[in-house]
Design a protein around this motif. Structure first.
Motif, PDB file in Angstrom:
ATOM      1  N   UNK A  10       0.268  -1.610  -0.228  1.00  0.00           N
ATOM      2  CA  UNK A  10       0.231   0.200   0.183  1.00  0.00           C
ATOM      3  C   UNK A  10       1.285   1.425   0.275  1.00  0.00           C
ATOM      4  N   UNK A  11       1.787   1.516   0.505  1.00  0.00           N
ATOM      5  CA  UNK A  11       2.913   2.341   0.699  1.00  0.00           C
ATOM      6  C   UNK A  11       3.226   2.886  -0.931  1.00  0.00           C
ATOM      7  N   UNK A  12       3.834   0.976  -1.665  1.00  0.00           N
ATOM      8  CA  UNK A  12       4.545   1.572  -2.849  1.00  0.00           C
ATOM      9  C   UNK A  12       3.398   2.414  -3.485  1.00  0.00           C
ATOM     10  N   UNK A  13       2.172   1.985  -3.699  1.00  0.00           N
ATOM     11  CA  UNK A  13       0.941   2.487  -4.222  1.00  0.00           C
ATOM     12  C   UNK A  13       0.944   3.777  -4.145  1.00  0.00           C
ATOM     13  N   UNK A  14       0.544   4.445  -2.585  1.00  0.00           N
ATOM     14  CA  UNK A  14       0.406   6.016  -3.482  1.00  0.00           C
ATOM     15  C   UNK A  14       1.682   6.664  -2.837  1.00  0.00           C
ATOM     16  N   UNK A  15       3.180   5.981  -3.441  1.00  0.00           N
ATOM     17  CA  UNK A  15       3.904   6.687  -3.586  1.00  0.00           C
ATOM     18  C   UNK A  15       4.323   7.101  -5.033  1.00  0.00           C
ATOM     19  N   UNK A  16       3.728   5.848  -5.841  1.00  0.00           N
ATOM     20  CA  UNK A  16       3.030   5.786  -7.820  1.00  0.00           C
ATOM     21  C   UNK A  16       2.135   6.569  -7.882  1.00  0.00           C
ATOM     22  N   UNK A  17       1.387   6.666  -6.956  1.00  0.00           N
ATOM     23  CA  UNK A  17      -0.353   7.194  -7.277  1.00  0.00           C
ATOM     24  C   UNK A  17      -0.506   8.720  -6.246  1.00  0.00           C
ATOM     25  N   UNK A  18       0.284   9.535  -5.914  1.00  0.00           N
ATOM     26  CA  UNK A  18       0.612   9.528  -4.778  1.00  0.00           C
ATOM     27  C   UNK A  18      -1.603  10.599  -4.384  1.00  0.00           C
ATOM     28  N   UNK A  19      -2.165  10.322  -5.669  1.00  0.00           N
ATOM     29  CA  UNK A  19      -2.955  11.180  -5.196  1.00  0.00           C
ATOM     30  C   UNK A  19      -4.050  10.397  -4.981  1.00  0.00           C
ATOM     31  N   UNK A  20      -3.883   9.429  -4.596  1.00  0.00           N
ATOM     32  CA  UNK A  20      -4.578   8.355  -3.511  1.00  0.00           C
ATOM     33  C   UNK A  20      -4.379   8.429  -3.048  1.00  0.00           C
TER      34      UNK A  20
END
Length: 215
Positions: A10-20
């Motif tokens: 989940x950390x990786x997701x929000x680092x790649x897609x900060x809007x999320x």
């Protein structure tokens, strides 16, 4: 509470897609419902229209076979396959993969066209929730506006049957955003931009589930 692997994903997701980052909590809650569903032997039922219909099929493809892991079968099942049919059984044991049960409700043209012709096309997904669903399942409704009538009918049946509802939507969430037990409302207004953010969300949920159920 998320495990270490799930938290890292989940950390990786929000680092790649900060809007999320704005929907991080809702993604976490959706994962919790899905983890509970699969831990108790349930299945995921998914419905959407157009691009969201394609997303439903995409999700099934990631859950029902290996996504980023091979997902070897349990040794006991491998042995039973070999015992059942010799060389063929051993080959099946080598090739088959563990799956997390998921059904895209748009993928049944015989049933869908029959019900649409005989009853009401808008109630096709609701009919499938009525026939397939049980309390240990989860229903995932995907609608960029949140106002798809056929998805809303399905939500009504899911709630009546005690099936938790996850909504994946955008804009202001629409009816789906208000009715879902967990509503992931991505912060975009245009349909294609909403869909662009839906994909990484359901990918990360599939990865988190795979990490949980397949070591």
């Amino acid at each position: 509470m998320l495990g270490e692997k799930q938290q890292r994903l989940l950390d990786e997701l929000t680092s790649r897609y900060p809007v999320l980052e704005a929907v991080r909590q809702q993604i976490t809650e959706a994962y919790g419902l899905l983890e509970k569903c699969y831990a108790q032997g349930g299945k995921l039922l998914i419905a959407g229209n157009g691009g969201s219909c394609a997303d439903a099929e995409h999700i099934v493809g990631e859950l029902m076979k290996g996504f980023c892991k091979k997902r070897e079968l349990p040794q006991e099942l491998k042995e039973r396959l070999a015992k059942e049919d010799g060389d063929h059984g051993r080959y099946l044991a080598e090739c088959l993969q563990g799956g997390l049960p998921a059904i895209a409700l748009n993928g049944h043209p015989g049933l869908s066209t029959a019900f649409a012709n005989d009853v009401d096309a808008d109630m096709v997904y609701a009919q499938q929730l009525c026939g397939y669903g049980c309390e240990r399942d989860v229903f995932l409704g995907i609608s960029t506006s949140g106002n798809s009538k056929n998805v809303d009918y399905a939500v009504t049946v899911a709630k009546a049957r005690g099936i938790p509802v996850i909504g994946l939507t955008g804009k202001d969430g629409g009816k789906l955003g208000r009715r879902a037990d967990v509503a992931i409302i991505v912060p975009e207004q245009e349909t294609y931009k909403i869909q662009e953010l839906h994909l990484p969300i359901y990918h990360i949920l599939c990865l988190m589930l795979e990490a949980r159920f397949f070591a």
